[in-house]
Write a protein that holds these residues in place. Structure first.
Motif, PDB file in Angstrom:
ATOM      1  N   GLN A 183    -110.484 -41.379 -54.315  1.00 34.22           N
ATOM      2  CA  GLN A 183    -109.799 -40.268 -54.043  1.00 34.22           C
ATOM      3  C   GLN A 183    -110.691 -38.918 -53.670  1.00 34.22           C
ATOM      4  O   GLN A 183    -111.742 -38.880 -53.896  1.00 34.22           O
ATOM      5  N   THR A 184    -110.400 -38.501 -52.287  1.00 36.16           N
ATOM      6  CA  THR A 184    -110.406 -37.393 -51.189  1.00 36.16           C
ATOM      7  C   THR A 184    -109.678 -36.196 -51.120  1.00 36.16           C
ATOM      8  O   THR A 184    -110.560 -34.591 -51.327  1.00 36.16           O
ATOM      9  N   LYS A 185    -108.843 -35.987 -51.584  1.00 35.62           N
ATOM     10  CA  LYS A 185    -107.844 -34.753 -51.631  1.00 35.62           C
ATOM     11  C   LYS A 185    -108.146 -33.960 -52.856  1.00 35.62           C
ATOM     12  O   LYS A 185    -109.244 -34.690 -53.786  1.00 35.62           O
ATOM     13  N   ARG A 237    -108.927 -31.704 -56.169  1.00 34.29           N
ATOM     14  CA  ARG A 237    -108.374 -31.827 -57.582  1.00 34.29           C
ATOM     15  C   ARG A 237    -108.518 -30.847 -57.791  1.00 34.29           C
ATOM     16  O   ARG A 237    -108.254 -29.554 -57.821  1.00 34.29           O
ATOM     17  N   ASN A 257    -102.413 -28.492 -53.859  1.00 26.79           N
ATOM     18  CA  ASN A 257    -102.021 -29.617 -52.977  1.00 26.79           C
ATOM     19  C   ASN A 257    -103.383 -30.152 -53.496  1.00 26.79           C
ATOM     20  O   ASN A 257    -104.429 -31.067 -52.406  1.00 26.79           O
ATOM     21  N   SER A 258    -102.874 -30.950 -54.442  1.00 23.06           N
ATOM     22  CA  SER A 258    -104.735 -31.665 -54.913  1.00 23.06           C
ATOM     23  C   SER A 258    -103.182 -32.366 -56.343  1.00 23.06           C
ATOM     24  O   SER A 258    -102.290 -32.587 -56.136  1.00 23.06           O
ATOM     25  N   TYR A 259    -104.374 -33.372 -56.965  1.00 21.86           N
ATOM     26  CA  TYR A 259    -104.301 -34.889 -57.807  1.00 21.86           C
ATOM     27  C   TYR A 259    -105.243 -34.309 -58.929  1.00 21.86           C
ATOM     28  O   TYR A 259    -105.969 -34.402 -58.536  1.00 21.86           O
ATOM     29  N   ASP A 299     -99.745 -31.680 -60.383  1.00 13.08           N
ATOM     30  CA  ASP A 299    -100.010 -32.346 -59.041  1.00 13.08           C
ATOM     31  C   ASP A 299     -99.324 -31.980 -58.006  1.00 13.08           C
ATOM     32  O   ASP A 299     -98.226 -31.839 -58.231  1.00 13.08           O
ATOM     33  N   ASP A 302     -99.976 -32.503 -54.080  1.00 14.56           N
ATOM     34  CA  ASP A 302    -100.516 -32.953 -53.090  1.00 14.56           C
ATOM     35  C   ASP A 302     -99.567 -33.733 -52.221  1.00 14.56           C
ATOM     36  O   ASP A 302     -99.189 -33.462 -50.621  1.00 14.56           O
ATOM     37  N   ASN A 303     -98.109 -34.120 -52.623  1.00 16.44           N
ATOM     38  CA  ASN A 303     -96.757 -34.186 -52.258  1.00 16.44           C
ATOM     39  C   ASN A 303     -96.001 -33.476 -51.129  1.00 16.44           C
ATOM     40  O   ASN A 303     -96.162 -33.347 -50.357  1.00 16.44           O
ATOM     41  N   HIS A 312     -97.463 -30.473 -51.116  1.00 22.48           N
ATOM     42  CA  HIS A 312     -98.247 -29.426 -50.450  1.00 22.48           C
ATOM     43  C   HIS A 312     -98.590 -28.108 -51.115  1.00 22.48           C
ATOM     44  O   HIS A 312     -98.215 -27.186 -50.126  1.00 22.48           O
TER      45      HIS A 312
END
Length: 250
Positions: free
Chosen positions: A56-58, A60, A80-82, A231, A233-234, A236
């Motif tokens: 994971q780079t996105k 947290r 915007n995270s997971y 989360d 991340d999808n 945003h």
């Protein structure tokens, strides 16, 4: 990418076992350690552990202790995270348990849509992971499990039930994750509860497992872990939620 936990699993004697430290379960020892401390911004105590996607780079999602109305609770923030927060259970933790907690959502994710991959985000979810026998898993999904395990470098539990607080789906909605049917959602609350309002839950885990996975298996497999998550991340987006008084009881 499928939302699967990456944990130090290994398979032994037909059960998924965590190599991480596990608290005792004899006598009156709780199966779950407290998820929050009475210290603002403190991380959750062990054996609760932050678990990310492979490589994971996105950003947290953040899990920290907070004191609300004089009680220690967990503040969960997604931007915007997971991330997920996982508590392993002793090998062979059998069926016949109730999971109780209280939670609230202060800032939801209005763009979330759990029916689509692009909207598969939750402001808060409380999940239970199970060691469903692989011979009960449809053949095509066994291949998915093998691929997910290879990507994570660890075995992936075959069944996960997630209780979610969603911004649009009505309470009582049952549906699989758009990424994999190995994760299935049960919506407990939506617009039926005002924001920043505490709600207490008590769930019969056996009944809920059979409701969500009864199409595959008629008996409840051992529990592997309890997981919290948020989360964005999808979609945003940004969300804030709280969880407290999380207890697993027989």
């Amino acid at each position: 990418m499928a939302r699967v936990p990456s944990l130090p699993w290994r398979r032994a004697a037909g059960a998924v076992v965590l190599l991480a430290g596990v608290t005792g379960v004899l006598g009156d020892t709780p199966l779950l350690a407290p998820v929050a401390l009475a210290i603002a911004d403190a991380p959750p105590p062990a054996p609760w552990a932050l678990v990310l996607l492979p490589n994971q780079t996105k950003p947290r999602s953040r899990f920290v202790s907070a004191v609300v109305d004089g009680h220690p609770v967990l503040r969960i923030t997604a931007e915007n995270s997971y991330a997920t927060l996982v508590h392993p259970l002793p090998a062979g933790t059998a069926r016949g348990h109730t999971l109780a907690w209280r939670w609230r959502v202060d800032e939801p994710l209005p763009k979330a849509n759990l029916r689509e991959k692009t909207g598969d985000d939750t402001a808060v979810k409380v999940c239970v992971l199970y060691d469903e026998p692989l011979d009960k898993v449809p053949a095509g999904e066994r291949l998915w499990l093998k691929a997910a395990s290879a990507l994570a470098g660890t075995d992936t539990p075959a069944a996960t039930v997630c209780y979610v607080w969603d911004a649009r789906l009505p309470a009582g909605t049952v549906l699989p994750s758009p990424f994999t049917r190995r994760v299935r959602y049960l919506v407990l609350h939506s617009e039926d509860v005002p924001l920043a309002t505490w709600v207490a839950e008590r769930r019969d885990l056996d009944a809920d497992f059979l409701k969500l996975f009864g199409d595959e298996v008629q008996s409840v497999p051992p529990l592997v872990a309890v997981m919290l998550g948020a989360d964005a991340d999808n979609t945003h987006g940004h969300s804030v939620a709280y969880v407290g008084d999380l207890v697993l009881e027989r």
